[in-house]
Design a protein around this motif. Structure first.
Motif, short mmCIF file in Angstrom:
data_model
loop_
_atom_site.label_atom_id
_atom_site.label_comp_id
_atom_site.label_asym_id
_atom_site.label_seq_id
_atom_site.Cartn_x
_atom_site.Cartn_y
_atom_site.Cartn_z
N ALA A 55 0.80 -1.23 0.00
CA ALA A 55 0.00 0.00 0.00
C ALA A 55 0.84 1.28 0.00
CB ALA A 55 -0.93 0.01 1.21
N VAL A 56 2.02 1.26 0.58
CA VAL A 56 2.85 2.46 0.67
C VAL A 56 4.30 2.10 0.36
CG1 VAL A 56 1.35 3.58 2.37
CG2 VAL A 56 3.25 2.17 3.14
N LYS A 57 5.14 3.13 0.30
CA LYS A 57 6.56 2.94 0.04
C LYS A 57 7.18 2.04 1.11
CE LYS A 57 10.76 5.67 -0.60
NZ LYS A 57 11.63 4.86 0.21
N ASN A 58 8.12 1.19 0.68
CA ASN A 58 8.85 0.33 1.62
C ASN A 58 9.59 1.17 2.65
OD1 ASN A 58 8.30 -1.33 -0.60
ND2 ASN A 58 10.32 -2.22 -0.68
N ARG A 59 9.63 0.71 3.88
CA ARG A 59 10.46 1.35 4.90
C ARG A 59 11.89 0.81 4.81
NH1 ARG A 59 8.06 4.26 9.48
NH2 ARG A 59 10.24 4.16 10.04
N VAL A 60 12.06 -0.38 4.28
CA VAL A 60 13.37 -0.99 4.07
C VAL A 60 13.38 -1.48 2.63
CG1 VAL A 60 14.87 -2.92 4.70
CG2 VAL A 60 13.55 -1.74 6.47
N HIS A 61 14.50 -1.32 1.97
CA HIS A 61 14.59 -1.84 0.60
C HIS A 61 15.98 -2.42 0.36
CE1 HIS A 61 16.22 2.29 0.02
NE2 HIS A 61 17.02 1.68 -0.83
N LEU A 62 16.10 -3.20 -0.71
CA LEU A 62 17.38 -3.77 -1.09
C LEU A 62 18.10 -2.83 -2.04
CD1 LEU A 62 16.34 -7.48 -1.79
CD2 LEU A 62 17.25 -6.49 0.32
N ASP A 63 19.42 -2.70 -1.89
CA ASP A 63 20.26 -2.02 -2.86
C ASP A 63 21.02 -3.10 -3.61
OD1 ASP A 63 19.51 0.53 -2.08
OD2 ASP A 63 21.29 0.87 -0.85
N VAL A 64 20.85 -3.16 -4.91
CA VAL A 64 21.58 -4.10 -5.76
C VAL A 64 22.83 -3.35 -6.22
CG1 VAL A 64 21.49 -5.50 -7.85
CG2 VAL A 64 19.44 -5.25 -6.43
N ARG A 65 23.98 -3.77 -5.75
CA ARG A 65 25.23 -3.03 -5.92
C ARG A 65 25.88 -3.30 -7.27
NH1 ARG A 65 27.82 -1.29 -1.45
NH2 ARG A 65 28.44 0.32 -2.92
N ALA A 66 25.19 -3.04 -8.34
CA ALA A 66 25.67 -3.30 -9.70
C ALA A 66 26.83 -2.40 -10.09
CB ALA A 66 24.53 -3.16 -10.69
N GLY A 67 26.91 -1.20 -9.51
CA GLY A 67 27.95 -0.25 -9.90
C GLY A 67 28.99 0.00 -8.82
N ALA A 68 29.09 -0.89 -7.85
CA ALA A 68 30.04 -0.69 -6.74
C ALA A 68 31.45 -0.48 -7.28
CB ALA A 68 30.00 -1.88 -5.79
N GLY A 69 32.09 0.59 -6.82
CA GLY A 69 33.47 0.89 -7.21
C GLY A 69 33.60 1.66 -8.51
#
Length: 144
Positions: A79-93
C-alpha cells in the motif's frame, strides 16, 4: 552483547515462489531443486490445492556469503513505500559515465525480467548515479 551470526531478509508478497525466482535472477541466488516431475516450484505449487500451497519460499546465495532471502505470502497488497529496501550493488566501485552505463545496462536486463524503472538519479558532484526500481510485485529497490 552477543555477536550476530547471520541475517535473513524477509519480504512480504502475494506469490512467494514467483518473487523468489525473480530475485534469484536479479542477484544470482538459487532455490532448491523443484520436486521430481515438476519443471519449477511454481508449477509444483499450482498443482496443490490452494489451502496446501506453502506461504514461504526461500532462496540463498550459492557462495554462502549473502543473507538468505525469504518470501512470505501475506493477504494484503503493498500500500505504501517500503520502509526498508534492497540495494543491488551493480555499480560498486565505478564512477561517472562508466557507473551510469553499467547501471543502465543492468536496469535494462531487470526490466526484461519484469522490474519497473522508476527514476534515474544522476551524479551531482556529491553523490554518484543510482536507479530507483520496483520488483514484479511493486517493492522498491535501488541499483547502486
Amino acid at each position: 552483547m552477543a555477536a550476530i551470526k547471520e541475517i535473513q531478509v524477509t519480504i512480504d508478497c502475494a506469490e512467494p515462489a514467483r518473487l523468489a525466482a525473480f530475485w534469484c535472477e536479479v542477484v544470482g541466488y538459487v532455490t532448491p531443486p523443484a520436486p521430481e516431475g515438476f519443471a519449477t516450484w511454481e508449477e509444483y505449487h499450482h498443482s496443490l490445492p490452494a489451502e496446501e500451497r506453502p506461504v514461504y519460499f526461500a532462496c540463498t546465495d550459492p557462495t554462502g556469503k549473502g543473507p538468505r532471502l525469504l518470501f512470505q505470502r501475506v493477504p494484503e497488497g503493498k500500500a505504501v513505500k517500503n520502509r526498508v529496501h534492497l540495494d543491488v550493488r551493480a555499480g560498486a566501485g565505478l564512477v561517472g559515465d562508466e557507473r551510469l552505463a553499467t547501471l543502465e545496462a543492468e536496469c535494462e536486463r531487470l526490466v526484461k525480467l519484469g522490474a519497473t524503472h522508476l527514476k534515474t538519479l544522476y551524479a551531482d558532484g556529491e553523490n554518484e548515479s543510482c536507479i530507483n526500481m520496483q520488483d514484479i510485485e511493486g517493492n522498491e529497490f535501488c541499483l547502486d
